[in-house]
Design an enzyme around this catalytic site. Sequence first.
Site, PDB file in Angstrom:
ATOM      1  N   HIS A  45      38.626  41.383  36.754  1.00  0.00           N
ATOM      2  CA  HIS A  45      38.971  41.763  37.823  1.00  0.00           C
ATOM      3  C   HIS A  45      37.592  42.762  38.490  1.00  0.00           C
ATOM      4  O   HIS A  45      37.588  44.006  37.999  1.00  0.00           O
ATOM      5  CB  HIS A  45      40.229  42.116  38.265  1.00  0.00           C
ATOM      6  CG  HIS A  45      41.110  41.059  37.536  1.00  0.00           C
ATOM      7  ND1 HIS A  45      41.383  39.792  37.613  1.00  0.00           N
ATOM      8  CD2 HIS A  45      41.686  41.133  36.390  1.00  0.00           C
ATOM      9  CE1 HIS A  45      42.168  39.443  37.303  1.00  0.00           C
ATOM     10  NE2 HIS A  45      42.438  39.550  36.651  1.00  0.00           N
ATOM     11  N   ARG A  48      36.097  34.195  37.626  1.00  0.00           N
ATOM     12  CA  ARG A  48      36.075  33.735  36.618  1.00  0.00           C
ATOM     13  C   ARG A  48      34.729  33.498  35.602  1.00  0.00           C
ATOM     14  O   ARG A  48      33.532  32.928  36.288  1.00  0.00           O
ATOM     15  CB  ARG A  48      36.838  32.078  36.422  1.00  0.00           C
ATOM     16  CG  ARG A  48      37.634  31.715  37.149  1.00  0.00           C
ATOM     17  CD  ARG A  48      38.627  30.495  36.232  1.00  0.00           C
ATOM     18  NE  ARG A  48      39.574  30.108  36.874  1.00  0.00           N
ATOM     19  CZ  ARG A  48      39.994  29.207  38.870  1.00  0.00           C
ATOM     20  NH1 ARG A  48      38.773  29.270  39.168  1.00  0.00           N
ATOM     21  NH2 ARG A  48      41.169  29.002  39.101  1.00  0.00           N
TER      22      ARG A  48
END
Length: 317
Positions: A100, A195
């Site tokens: 993140h 991802r």
Amino acid sequence: MDILKLKPVIKDYIWGGERLRTDFGFDSEYDRLAEGWMLSCHKDGMNTIEGGDYDGFTLNQIIEKFGKESIIGKKSIAFPYFPVLVKLIDARDNLSIQVHPDNEYAQRVEGEYGKTEIWYVLDATDDAKIVYGFKNEISAEQFKDAIENNTLLEELNVVNAKKGDLFFIEAGTVHAIGKGTLIAEIQQNSNTTYRVYDYGRVGADGRPRELHIQKAIDVSVTKPPKYEIKPMGNPIDRGDYIEALLTKCDLFTVWHYDVREKVTLCADEQSFNHILVVNGCGEINGRKMKKGDSFFVPADFGEYEIKGKCEIITTNI
């Protein structure tokens, strides 16, 4: 305003399991119950109020009706958005390896804030694993090469996960929840995830799920994590209950209470309290509560009492 019971928002991601239904009693038409968003004021999933005078209202509607400072608290003025998101996560399969961004990058690129989070392990199988940063420090170029050469798993720090572990996932930490873990997650109110690796899986449309390689390289801290895998505070036996500080930072403060008889807590003018029942049952100010229930205590509510035999996780800012 009285204490508000929140209805969870259910997510059916491909790696989800059955425990949110079988263990926590969540009712959903989905086959897989991956996440329950237990405290959410996010556009991708908004809690509604269950019961009482404001039955069916969204949490955001309550904030708009009564005012941000009145509901969230005086510390809310430091945040241009509702500050936290609380989830229950059941991983029947491995989650993608992901990362993140921090606030600066997320605001500039995604138009929302970044995500620092904690995972408190509620249960885990004997073979459950967590990906938590890197084994050793590497360069961004070495990170890119490992992704391209399919050797990333060799570089990552993979650790056993057991009940009671606490993982502090600071923005920029490459991470993944492994299969067999049941987790309570407290995070910044953001849904931005990059991802890095997804085990070659396909989504509901039959296509490989999207990866975000360059963005992940941009934001990742490519060295071992600096936090220990345990709660910040040791358990303290208070007789009627046992308390333990899970974490405290400038984003949120999280406690775990193992209630034997009762505990009196307080929501002052600075912040709301959120109560997540992760085991057992009891009452909150005389109102019945059970495993899987989620309660929002508005700022400046004052003292309230929890009775019964239960485990709860509390969050405030």
